[in-house]
Design a protein around this motif. Structure first.
Motif, PDB file in Angstrom:
ATOM      1  N   PRO A 128       8.486   3.538  -2.824  1.00 38.07           N
ATOM      2  CA  PRO A 128       7.166   4.071  -2.472  1.00 38.07           C
ATOM      3  C   PRO A 128       6.137   3.718  -3.540  1.00 38.07           C
ATOM      4  CG  PRO A 128       8.851   5.723  -2.058  1.00 38.07           C
ATOM      5  CD  PRO A 128       9.526   4.601  -2.801  1.00 38.07           C
ATOM      6  N   SER A 129       4.984   3.250  -3.116  1.00 33.56           N
ATOM      7  CA  SER A 129       3.914   2.888  -4.054  1.00 33.56           C
ATOM      8  C   SER A 129       3.119   4.135  -4.430  1.00 33.56           C
ATOM      9  CB  SER A 129       3.013   1.827  -3.422  1.00 33.56           C
ATOM     10  OG  SER A 129       3.751   0.687  -3.060  1.00 33.56           O
ATOM     11  N   THR A 175       0.826  -1.209   0.000  1.00 37.08           N
ATOM     12  CA  THR A 175       0.000   0.000   0.000  1.00 37.08           C
ATOM     13  C   THR A 175       0.859   1.256   0.000  1.00 37.08           C
ATOM     14  OG1 THR A 175      -1.648  -1.205   1.295  1.00 37.08           O
ATOM     15  CG2 THR A 175      -1.903   1.184   1.163  1.00 37.08           C
ATOM     16  N   THR A 176       1.915   1.253   0.804  1.00 37.80           N
ATOM     17  CA  THR A 176       2.772   2.437   0.897  1.00 37.80           C
ATOM     18  C   THR A 176       4.152   2.213   0.282  1.00 37.80           C
ATOM     19  OG1 THR A 176       3.389   1.740   3.138  1.00 37.80           O
ATOM     20  CG2 THR A 176       1.615   3.357   2.941  1.00 37.80           C
ATOM     21  N   TYR A 177       4.671   0.989   0.380  1.00 31.97           N
ATOM     22  CA  TYR A 177       5.973   0.659  -0.207  1.00 31.97           C
ATOM     23  C   TYR A 177       5.898  -0.722  -0.856  1.00 31.97           C
ATOM     24  CZ  TYR A 177       8.028   4.557   2.377  1.00 31.97           C
ATOM     25  OH  TYR A 177       8.316   5.815   2.863  1.00 31.97           O
ATOM     26  N   TYR A 182      -1.709   5.103  -2.146  1.00 26.54           N
ATOM     27  CA  TYR A 182      -2.585   4.129  -1.482  1.00 26.54           C
ATOM     28  C   TYR A 182      -3.575   3.466  -2.448  1.00 26.54           C
ATOM     29  CZ  TYR A 182      -0.935   7.419   2.062  1.00 26.54           C
ATOM     30  OH  TYR A 182      -0.157   8.258   2.832  1.00 26.54           O
ATOM     31  N   VAL A 183      -3.165   3.281  -3.703  1.00 23.72           N
ATOM     32  CA  VAL A 183      -4.073   2.712  -4.707  1.00 23.72           C
ATOM     33  C   VAL A 183      -4.484   1.289  -4.343  1.00 23.72           C
ATOM     34  CG1 VAL A 183      -2.208   1.841  -6.181  1.00 23.72           C
ATOM     35  CG2 VAL A 183      -4.433   2.397  -7.185  1.00 23.72           C
ATOM     36  N   LYS A 184      -3.687   0.602  -3.557  1.00 16.92           N
ATOM     37  CA  LYS A 184      -3.996  -0.786  -3.190  1.00 16.92           C
ATOM     38  C   LYS A 184      -5.345  -0.887  -2.491  1.00 16.92           C
ATOM     39  CE  LYS A 184      -1.803  -4.679  -0.773  1.00 16.92           C
ATOM     40  NZ  LYS A 184      -0.550  -5.085  -0.096  1.00 16.92           N
ATOM     41  N   ARG A 185      -5.728   0.148  -1.754  1.00 17.11           N
ATOM     42  CA  ARG A 185      -7.010   0.116  -1.052  1.00 17.11           C
ATOM     43  C   ARG A 185      -8.197   0.189  -2.008  1.00 17.11           C
ATOM     44  NH1 ARG A 185      -6.631   3.335   4.752  1.00 17.11           N
ATOM     45  NH2 ARG A 185      -5.369   1.743   5.795  1.00 17.11           N
ATOM     46  N   ASP A 186      -7.952   0.542  -3.263  1.00 11.81           N
ATOM     47  CA  ASP A 186      -9.024   0.635  -4.254  1.00 11.81           C
ATOM     48  C   ASP A 186      -9.109  -0.602  -5.145  1.00 11.81           C
ATOM     49  OD1 ASP A 186      -9.550   3.169  -3.312  1.00 11.81           O
ATOM     50  OD2 ASP A 186      -8.347   4.169  -4.851  1.00 11.81           O
ATOM     51  N   MET A 187      -8.176  -1.525  -4.996  1.00 10.61           N
ATOM     52  CA  MET A 187      -8.134  -2.684  -5.891  1.00 10.61           C
ATOM     53  C   MET A 187      -9.400  -3.525  -5.758  1.00 10.61           C
ATOM     54  SD  MET A 187      -5.314  -2.680  -7.681  1.00 10.61           S
ATOM     55  CE  MET A 187      -4.654  -4.303  -8.064  1.00 10.61           C
ATOM     56  N   GLY A 188      -9.969  -3.891  -6.909  1.00 13.82           N
ATOM     57  CA  GLY A 188     -11.146  -4.742  -6.932  1.00 13.82           C
ATOM     58  C   GLY A 188     -12.443  -4.045  -6.588  1.00 13.82           C
ATOM     59  N   GLY A 220       1.694  -0.665   5.739  1.00  9.67           N
ATOM     60  CA  GLY A 220       1.285   0.729   5.658  1.00  9.67           C
ATOM     61  C   GLY A 220      -0.209   0.914   5.504  1.00  9.67           C
ATOM     62  N   GLY A 221      -0.872  -0.058   4.867  1.00  9.52           N
ATOM     63  CA  GLY A 221      -2.299   0.111   4.626  1.00  9.52           C
ATOM     64  C   GLY A 221      -3.155  -1.083   4.971  1.00  9.52           C
ATOM     65  N   THR A 222      -2.544  -2.203   5.349  1.00  7.89           N
ATOM     66  CA  THR A 222      -3.313  -3.408   5.645  1.00  7.89           C
ATOM     67  C   THR A 222      -2.785  -4.110   6.889  1.00  7.89           C
ATOM     68  OG1 THR A 222      -1.895  -4.773   4.217  1.00  7.89           O
ATOM     69  CG2 THR A 222      -3.847  -3.791   3.201  1.00  7.89           C
ATOM     70  N   PHE A 223      -3.686  -4.873   7.518  1.00  6.48           N
ATOM     71  CA  PHE A 223      -3.301  -5.678   8.670  1.00  6.48           C
ATOM     72  C   PHE A 223      -3.777  -7.107   8.469  1.00  6.48           C
ATOM     73  CE2 PHE A 223      -4.621  -7.542  12.806  1.00  6.48           C
ATOM     74  CZ  PHE A 223      -3.344  -7.750  13.318  1.00  6.48           C
ATOM     75  N   ASP A 224      -2.873  -8.068   8.676  1.00  6.81           N
ATOM     76  CA  ASP A 224      -3.210  -9.487   8.598  1.00  6.81           C
ATOM     77  C   ASP A 224      -2.656 -10.200   9.815  1.00  6.81           C
ATOM     78  OD1 ASP A 224      -4.538  -9.716   6.033  1.00  6.81           O
ATOM     79  OD2 ASP A 224      -2.590  -9.302   5.119  1.00  6.81           O
ATOM     80  N   ILE A 225      -3.385 -11.194  10.273  1.00  5.29           N
ATOM     81  CA  ILE A 225      -2.913 -12.029  11.369  1.00  5.29           C
ATOM     82  C   ILE A 225      -3.126 -13.487  10.966  1.00  5.29           C
ATOM     83  CG2 ILE A 225      -5.122 -11.935  12.609  1.00  5.29           C
ATOM     84  CD1 ILE A 225      -1.669 -11.790  14.284  1.00  5.29           C
ATOM     85  N   THR A 226      -2.088 -14.297  11.090  1.00  6.47           N
ATOM     86  CA  THR A 226      -2.134 -15.664  10.587  1.00  6.47           C
ATOM     87  C   THR A 226      -1.498 -16.630  11.577  1.00  6.47           C
ATOM     88  OG1 THR A 226      -2.135 -15.010   8.253  1.00  6.47           O
ATOM     89  CG2 THR A 226      -1.262 -17.195   8.752  1.00  6.47           C
ATOM     90  N   VAL A 227      -2.144 -17.782  11.774  1.00  2.00           N
ATOM     91  CA  VAL A 227      -1.567 -18.877  12.536  1.00  2.00           C
ATOM     92  C   VAL A 227      -1.023 -19.894  11.536  1.00  2.00           C
ATOM     93  CG1 VAL A 227      -2.030 -20.792  14.109  1.00  2.00           C
ATOM     94  CG2 VAL A 227      -3.123 -18.574  14.487  1.00  2.00           C
TER      95      VAL A 227
END
Length: 536
Positions: free
Chosen positions: A38-39, A11-13, A69-75, A176-183
């Motif tokens: 930088p994205s 999102t940011t880099y 922050y174009v990634k937040r607009d994808m899809g 920078g723009g997303t949060f993920d949590i994974t086990v």
């Protein structure tokens, strides 16, 4: 050495890496000599762009022609942007970022880069994943596969960790723009994802926004300017955001810092302490903690039937540049009480993607060239499944629209899930349904993507992603059997097949992104090839 390539399209880099057949992996620096780019895209004209550091700096003086922050607009539909009278899609803008990174990398490695694995947030759904594949195609790349960012980080960590002991890990990925949590479970050199969740509208950018609001308020209080007056100046606002980002980074190593802002004859210095910053952004931190708890609960429930519920972890792995914030590690370690490792926050995701590409890169016999697209990705998925190196799960649930109780309420429609969230992929799951009326001529198969972990939920919980009509043979009685099989590949892409069971009539529903079709992607690729990059 038979190199393969992975790209973290952030999102940011963003970042690109390569791995060889020995499993050695390295980051490829950009033309500015930096690991990350930088994205950001600046549209200098309708035919000329700048990408990266230059574009980010231009946001201060030319904000109306800069896209961040174009990634937040994808899809997403309706998120096209117009610069210099020309309309650009999010996929197209993302493609320019990809082209910049690949071009810079080619100058370093001295070979053509075509086949790549691209990463996405784990919480991306079908539309966002397909949009990312389309961005790769527009950039002239052959997308071998899509992999979730925290999963890629786990792959990179598994390859590099000194001890080869099996481990159950929690991957906390705050970018920078997303949060993920994974086990995930690391068994030898195999990585198996158990459960994942996240929010692709939560990231370091939101910490920046909270701090910017505070600094802006303090500046206005000291100058007696109104916020409306200040925000009318786009150059001032973008300068503020750059300084806020720098201040956030500074507070990772210091307990206090200052921001100096100027507007006209007004020049003021704002003091910021780490304590104040933590107070301002505590809500975002709590959101990540709550999502983490949800994932741990889901993982424990999923594995409890095996007698070894996943509720105790060997360690937590922090990835994503925003995990450098002091508040993150302190709060997560305190909350969950486990060992922690900060693992190459900016680089791990790209490295993991490059390693994954080694498993699925095409042989000379099946390489499809830069436009192979879905065919190459399918081949890669088959190779990945056969390799036994990596197992992913779905990040969404998928089902179809059905009647809840047709006899009591002929207008009550519900969403009946067939494949549940966090199902191991690739997978094939079949749901059984029946016709509603005697002599029914056809049935509408409407496919939904949703976040529910229940087999039946309200239609409003989901998003329609595909539909088709299944024709039925004449003379069927009410209650005739129907089946719908949901097939999901290793990249999280879905195909649905519906079958009428008495005569075997069937229809295949291929989900397609709402927006770009194959012809439009081809046209945008030609447009991108003609675009000049600043400095050329």
């Amino acid at each position: 050495m038979g190199y393969s390539y992975g790209i973290d399209l952030g999102t940011t880099y963003s970042c690109i890496a390569r791995a060889n057949e020995k499993g050695e992996v390295e980051i490829i620096k950009n033309s500015e000599g930096k690991d990350i780019t930088p994205s950001v895209v600046e549209f200098e004209s309708a035919e000329k762009i700048a990408v990266g550091e230059t574009a980010k700096e231009a946001a201060i003086i030319n904000p109306e022609n800069v896209m961040q922050y174009v990634k937040r607009d994808m899809g997403k539909e309706g998120h096209n942007r117009t610069f210099h009278g020309v309309t650009f899609t999010p996929e197209e803008i993302s493609a320019y970022i990809l082209k910049k990174m690949v071009k810079d990398a080619e100058e370093v490695v001295r070979e053509k880069i075509t086949d790549v694995v691209i990463t996405v947030p784990a919480y991306f759904g079908f539309d966002e994943r397909q949009a990312t594949i389309n961005a790769g195609k527009i950039a002239g790349l052959n997308v071998l596969g899509i992999v979730n960012e925290p999963s890629a980080a786990a792959i990179a960590y598994s390859a590099k960790k000194a001890d080869k002991q099996d481990k159950l890990v929690l991957v906390y990925d705050l970018g920078g723009g997303t949060f993920d949590i994974t086990v995930a479970e690391i068994i030898g050199d195999r990585v198996e994802v158990i459960c994942t969740n996240g929010d692709h509208n939560l990231g370091g950018k939101d910490w920046d926004a909270n701090l910017a609001d505070y600094v802006l308020s303090e500046f206005c209080a000291k100058t007696e300017l109104t916020q409306d007056e200040v925000l009318e100046d786009g150059e001032f606002y973008n300068d503020l955001m750059l300084k806020v980002e720098d201040a956030k980074k500074m507070l990772s190593t210091k307990t206090a810092t200052k921001i100096t802002l100027s507007m006209g004859t007004h020049k003021k210095q704002i003091d910021i302490t780490r304590e104040k910053f933590d107070e301002l952004t505590r809500g975002h931190l709590l959101n990540t903690i709550n999502l983490t708890k949800t994932v741990i609960e889901s993982a424990a429930a999923k594995t409890s039937s095996k007698g070894t519920p996943c509720n105790k972890f060997d360690e937590i792995i922090f990835v994503g540049g925003s995990t450098r914030m002091t508040q993150i590690k302190e709060a997560i370690v305190k909350e969950f009480g486990m060992e922690s490792v900060i693992f190459e926050p900016d680089l791990a995701v790209a490295k993991g993607a490059a390693l994954l590409a080694q498993y699925i890169k095409p042989d000379s016999a099946d390489a499809g060239g830069s436009n192979a697209g879905a065919g190459a990705a399918q081949t890669g998925g088959q190779k990945l499944a056969a390799s036994g190196k990596f197992a992913e799960v779905t990040s969404k649930s998928y089902g179809i629209e059905t009647y809840y109780d047709y006899d009591k309420d002929k207008n009550k429609m519900v969403l009946s899930n067939v494949t549940m969230k966090n199902t191991k992929i690739p997978c094939n799951n079949t749901g059984k349904f029946v016709t509603l009326e005697n002599n029914q001529r056809n049935v509408a198969i409407v496919v939904y993507e949703n976040d529910s972990e229940a087999w039946t939920c309200e239609l409003s919980f989901g998003k329609e992603i595909a539909r088709s009509i299944l024709e039925l043979p004449p003379g069927l009685p009410r209650g005739a059997p129907l089946e719908a099989t949901f097939s999901i590949d290793t990249s999280g892409m879905l195909t649905v097949t519906a079958v009428e069971m008495t005569k075997g009539l069937k229809c295949e529903i291929k989900t397609e992104i709402k927006g770009l079709d194959a012809k439009q992607v081809e046209q945008l690729q030609q447009k991108a090839d003609m675009m000049k990059v600043g400095g050329e």
